[in-house]
Design an enzyme around this catalytic site. Structure first.
Site, short mmCIF file in Angstrom:
data_model
loop_
_atom_site.label_atom_id
_atom_site.label_comp_id
_atom_site.label_asym_id
_atom_site.label_seq_id
_atom_site.Cartn_x
_atom_site.Cartn_y
_atom_site.Cartn_z
N PRO A 283 1.22 0.05 -6.78
CG PRO A 283 2.63 1.21 -8.24
CD PRO A 283 1.28 0.56 -8.16
CB CYS A 284 0.63 1.80 -1.87
SG CYS A 284 0.77 0.15 -1.17
#
Length: 184
Positions: free
Chosen positions: A140-141
């Protein structure tokens, strides 16, 4: 014999391309492609992986199912063991592994992430590693933001990043800033 498969997952952000290889019947996720404005995801997928074939209905690694759940806001944060992180440089692997640890509904800054991987002062390098994240949504950048709370950049664009954060319960104001209470 290695076969590269892909599937498109329809979502509120557009079609997401999920690409994996199967070697000896064992699937390994190799890429998640976010939609780009004005360019169909199927075209991008075929550009990067010209020999890829559209997968039959089964998804042996359950990759598409995980992407769909993430985009519906129901996914628990479990990164698949059978993702090809070995294709990433060592520094990027450190960044990506730490990024997975950011809880849903929370954010951290590029600098805090750099400190967490014992590379203080490497915020820009962390940003570069995340810009090349081959597994967005699963790693989950979108949960990594600028130190002052501004959302920063994202491969799927700023509006998609805001939408993903809001889906997880993170409040993003009209200026694209996140309140300090959402930082981990």
């Amino acid at each position: 014999m290695q076969t590269i498969h892909y599937r498109l997952v329809s979502s509120f952000v557009g079609d997401v391309g999920v690409v994996w290889r199967s070697e000896g019947g064992v699937p390994s996720l190799i890429h998640v492609l976010l939609p780009s404005p004005g360019r169909p995801t199927a075209a991008s997928t075929k550009e990067y992986y010209p020999d890829a074939v559209e997968a039959p209905d089964e998804d042996p690694g359950r990759f598409c199912e995980r992407i769909q759940a993430a985009l519906e806001g129901t996914r628990t944060d479990v990164f698949p063991d059978n993702a090809a992180l070995d294709r990433c440089p060592a520094f990027q692997r450190r960044v990506l592994r730490e990024t997975v640890r950011i809880p849903r509904g929370r954010v951290t800054s590029y600098g805090e992430l750099a400190t967490a991987i014992h590379a203080p002062g490497a915020a820009r390098a962390v940003g570069t590693a995340l810009a090349r994240n081959p597994f967005p949504l699963l790693i989950p950048c979108h949960r990594v933001v600028r130190a002052g709370g501004a959302i920063g950049r994202f491969g799927g664009g700023g509006e998609m990043k805001k939408a993903l954060l809001r889906l997880e319960g993170v409040e993003v104001d009209d200026r694209g800033r996140i309140a300090p209470s959402f930082f981990r």
